[in-house]
Design an enzyme around this catalytic site. Structure first.
Site, PDB file in Angstrom:
ATOM      1  CB  CYS A  18      -0.915  -0.029   1.222  1.00  0.00           C
ATOM      2  SG  CYS A  18      -1.841   1.500   1.432  1.00  0.00           S
ATOM      3  CD  GLU A  62      -3.396  -2.200  -0.988  1.00  0.00           C
ATOM      4  OE1 GLU A  62      -4.540  -2.095  -1.448  1.00  0.00           O
ATOM      5  OE2 GLU A  62      -2.809  -1.250  -0.437  1.00  0.00           O
ATOM      6  CE1 TYR A  84      -3.036   1.807  -3.110  1.00  0.00           C
ATOM      7  CE2 TYR A  84      -3.934   4.025  -3.219  1.00  0.00           C
ATOM      8  CZ  TYR A  84      -4.126   2.662  -3.150  1.00  0.00           C
ATOM      9  OH  TYR A  84      -5.406   2.161  -3.130  1.00  0.00           O
TER      10      TYR A  84
END
Lengths: 221, 221, 221, 221
Positions: free
Chosen positions: C135, C209, C139
């Site tokens: 994450c 995810e 990202y």
């Protein structure tokens, strides 16, 4: 009556032994051995690290955004503000940050901090905050009481700045906020059986906090 | 050299102070005040409860079925067998189960058990087992050493059954299994930096275990 | 090679399926159904709460003051800044804070966040940060890659602000800091066996995810 | 009304969707695709490991010796008895222990188990047992209901042994014990506010359990 007041009443002897400990009386009349105070200050630095971890655990265990924010604010306050204030305070007592960083953690220090943290893991957020309360709210009570007591020595008392810090509006606000949060958590979770368990937890935490004073007096590890 | 031996070597002074504590010497020559031993036995009952919880935490933290089973077996052994054996052992010292159940937990008891449990939460399974090892493996070493020592009094020593229990094949097997598991966990996770951290943990746990002996001597709460 | 790069290489297929998920491609070319994006945004609000709790857990599990401070800073950043930014961002998509607060948490959301938190409890700080890394660092990689890709549509792409946010210097700094911390933790704790375990954890976290993107596409609960 | 019955009533739609899931109906009339059942059985093996860990966590979080013993007995039962029974049961479906050990854990499996474990960490023992109850008590209800339903196919239904196992006296006893423990914990801790929180937890856990059936049907990972 607040939950904190009820817990104190349920553990009255332990509470009295903690808030009226010889270490505290020595702060009030200035008779405390400065070596004992320095020992206490060094241990308090180590304590603050685990105290911060306890608020981190509280933020984790919170189930409302408000409670996460409240715990995060205390956590950040400790690691970003209070620890530096502590270092500055200690400088007046001839102690350096290096002294603090190499301090060996005393048994009484481990005993209280690990008890609090473990109570937090074993139970819920209310258990954690009850275990913290003799420290967070108790220091506020001690400061306020000593500051209000006409027999407390101010002039020439090297411990007066310590008393004034905990009696001051900033710390009193911290203590009041903590007491209010206890009540908020209790509103959701308190039962008669639970109160008895919390009183057991509070009594143990209070005895361990008294042990922290004693460690200072004895300069024990 | 096993991890356990390396940890002992890294904390040699703390280890000596623990395994050669006056309480232990009093067990060996029979000179220990029976009241101190009874105090120790009562606290040991409370200890066993948190010791069981530590193995429950170990079973939770295990990431192989073998490690879950190993921890579950110790946990079940404690709550289903050892606690009853302890009660029987204590009966010979005039202590009843009711005495044990109403025992107030001493600070030294809380200090060690909560330290172990919290170390387990804060770290991983290896941290937890390292924190437990001064107790689990250490008692085996103490029993074995005292039993092998010609100066240890056997005839007429009321503490000989205690020594014989920890020197016996059953407990030695428990200790050996624990040492082997430490090595297995270390195989997967040990680095130089990690060893230094584990040695810090081991040293603290050892000091807290020595504090448990001292609590017996002092009959302190 | 950083630990993060090694983990990605060890889980290359899972990683590709995550960073090149149809949801991500839909962000890049602007073809994503706005209803899917709104669903994602609402779930992301709930996600942020548990993400904050993960950093609280990291602060608790840290064993250096530097690591406590680092985690506390992220925690405070999430609850005091990012959540408000998220609410403002969502306002542009017609979503109110009330919409977010009454969002039912989707399974894919629970799956990833609880996996991360539980991995943190079961293991140590490195496990927790590895589980968070798809994450936090992922990202950053997605934002940077999309922003650098000439085929990414900027003009008239309603998702360009989202891409720009994660490609921006502020978020890239967050991701770089997280990657550096992984390496610092690995310096202390990485072994060959450990790497294999971490890769297993990383692969699962990455799949979860990807499941979060899929939840957006499917608007599933 | 037991706490379990109150929780079901508070989450009636989620509960119905779980206990009357198409997977369950397929078990009842024998129409379930055997490949779906095999997928479910393989995942159930992985599930049992985390289920065991949940009882280990329960043993840790217990604050009475009775609750530690109860959780330890379930934990030991799972790892020493149930897992072998599961392997034997699976052998009838052509699945080997090796098949189970190399099973990749499905998202739905992680979602439920990690949710339960994390709820246990975040809250107290009651939270943990409430999160476990859709599984532990729910399987008992499903087995009992299907066995009592005249429309359930027995002869020639390859799933009848599964139904009979959960309808049988042994499992019914497990479920009854779990329901009684919920009530015992609730006696000590239940308030109106707490009930609402527990119902939220129960509803999520129930939806995640329904997701486990769906994973079987979809043979999804």
């Amino acid at each position: 009556m607040t939950l904190f007041e009820r817990l104190k009443a349920a553990c009255a002897d332990d509470w009295a032994a903690y808030v009226d400990h010889p270490f505290v009386r020595g702060l009030a009349d200035g008779s405390l051995d400065p070596a004992a105070f320095r020992h206490y200050l060094l241990q308090d630095y180590v304590f603050l690290i685990h105290f911060a971890r306890a608020y981190a655990l509280a933020a984790y265990k919170a189930d409302t955004l408000a409670d996460i924010r409240a715990a995060a604010a205390v956590l950040t306050g400790i690691v970003d503000v209070e620890m530096d204030l502590h270092v500055k305070f200690c400088a007046d007592w001839g102690l350096t940050r290096a002294d603090m960083e190499r301090t060996e953690e005393a048994t009484a220090n481990m005993a209280y901090t690990r008890f609090v943290l473990e109570a937090g893991h074993a139970g819920d957020l209310l258990d954690l905050h009850v275990a913290l309360s003799p420290c967070v709210i108790g220091y506020g009570e001690i400061g306020r009481r000593l500051a209000a007591d006409p027999t407390t020595r101010r002039a020439g008392n090297p411990y007066w700045p310590w008393i004034a810090m905990y009696a001051g509006a900033d710390y009193q606000q911290v203590a009041d906020t903590a007491a209010a949060q206890l009540d908020r958590l209790a509103d959701a979770a308190l039962t008669g059986v639970r109160f008895a368990k919390l009183a057991g937890l509070f009594g143990k935490a209070t005895r361990l906090e008294a042990g922290f004073w004693q460690m200072g007096l004895d300069r024990s590890l």
